[in-house]
Scaffold this active site. Sequence first.
Site, PDB file in Angstrom:
ATOM      1  N   GLY A 173      -4.936  68.109 -12.785  1.00 29.54           N
ATOM      2  CA  GLY A 173      -4.356  68.497 -14.067  1.00 29.54           C
ATOM      3  C   GLY A 173      -5.370  68.532 -15.182  1.00 29.54           C
ATOM      4  N   ASP A 182      -7.059  60.348  -4.521  1.00 32.20           N
ATOM      5  CA  ASP A 182      -6.575  61.248  -3.470  1.00 32.20           C
ATOM      6  C   ASP A 182      -7.681  62.086  -2.833  1.00 32.20           C
ATOM      7  OD1 ASP A 182      -4.002  60.364  -3.940  1.00 32.20           O
ATOM      8  OD2 ASP A 182      -3.549  61.977  -5.349  1.00 32.20           O
TER       9      ASP A 182
END
Length: 368
Positions: A106, A129
């Site tokens: 993002g 991640d």
Amino acid sequence: MSKFIGVLTSGGDCPGLNAAIRGLVRAGQNQYDMQFVGFLDGFRGMAQDRTLELNRKTLSGILVDGGTILGTSRDTPARTREMTDEIVATYNRHHLDALVCLGGDGTHKNAMRLKEAGLNVVTMPKTIDNDIACTDVTFGFNTALGIATEAIDRLHSTATSHHRVMVVEIMGNSAGWLTLGAGIAGGADVILLPEIPYDVNMISAAIKRRARAGKRFSIVAVAEGAITKEDAKVVAELKKQLAATEGEQERDQLEEKIRRLEGARVGHSVKLTQEIEEITGQESRLTILGHLQRGGTPSSFDRLLATRLGTACARMIHEEKFGNMVAVKGQEIVPVAIEEVANTTNRVPVDHAWVETARLVGTSFGDQ
């Protein structure tokens, strides 16, 4: 002449953010005559012009601290023109020569929006991640991998003592790197990833085979974004409909349906655990690691990586290589255009070496 640099951290926190800030500021001050101002709580704080001076005093002792001294938020200028304008105004008000954004997927979308608005932006890749495109690794991943692996190690004790199936949910919304790595390192018997749709009957069959072989326990590592084969087929059909749909309202409805089926879903792992118990007849218990994976002291690997990225970022600003992410390629750190990173996810290839390794030691992915 001195360069004036703004710094912010955005999105979820992760280990190594403070180390990266420290590396950036110390290199910039010591080597390149730069001055730094930090913006509190991500893009929201920059829009509101809330600042923290970054100097030796504020940097003291932060290398080993988790989280971020600047705070963070998930506010996104990529969706509102008003916030973008406010950030641009703050940038000009402080006479900044560049803005450094530390974050994940993002953040890179937002950074691209600010680049398009005319700001000199440089980014650093952070996320547990490990799903940011165009870089071999992100800082935060190694620490979270160690935490998730230790959790699986500890669950082995209860699993063997009570002859249970222990299901452990690990973070990973759209990419399963963390679950895959921790599953292999922790000796999980079943690993479920967003990239490899599963069938609960195949998972149960693998657990039953272990029971027939005298193994009275099993460990199932499941990514929060793991998906069943049935849901994967529905998603594929919805995406076909989305590609053929032009109406804005219809597209929004289809996208919402896809979001409900993909990514982290509340209760997904609870249902999976219940199904495994019903089909196998073995007592099954669920552990959700959640935000434990993001907290605590960063590993030595992540401190080293974050410091390298921070110092390389200072050098990139000095060389005026704006509009880039500081990326890891082998042993080198190189600039990669933000446009190549934004709107792209580094997912686990189904034929990746880690997947092959897991299959060779007998790990089930619930797909065959």
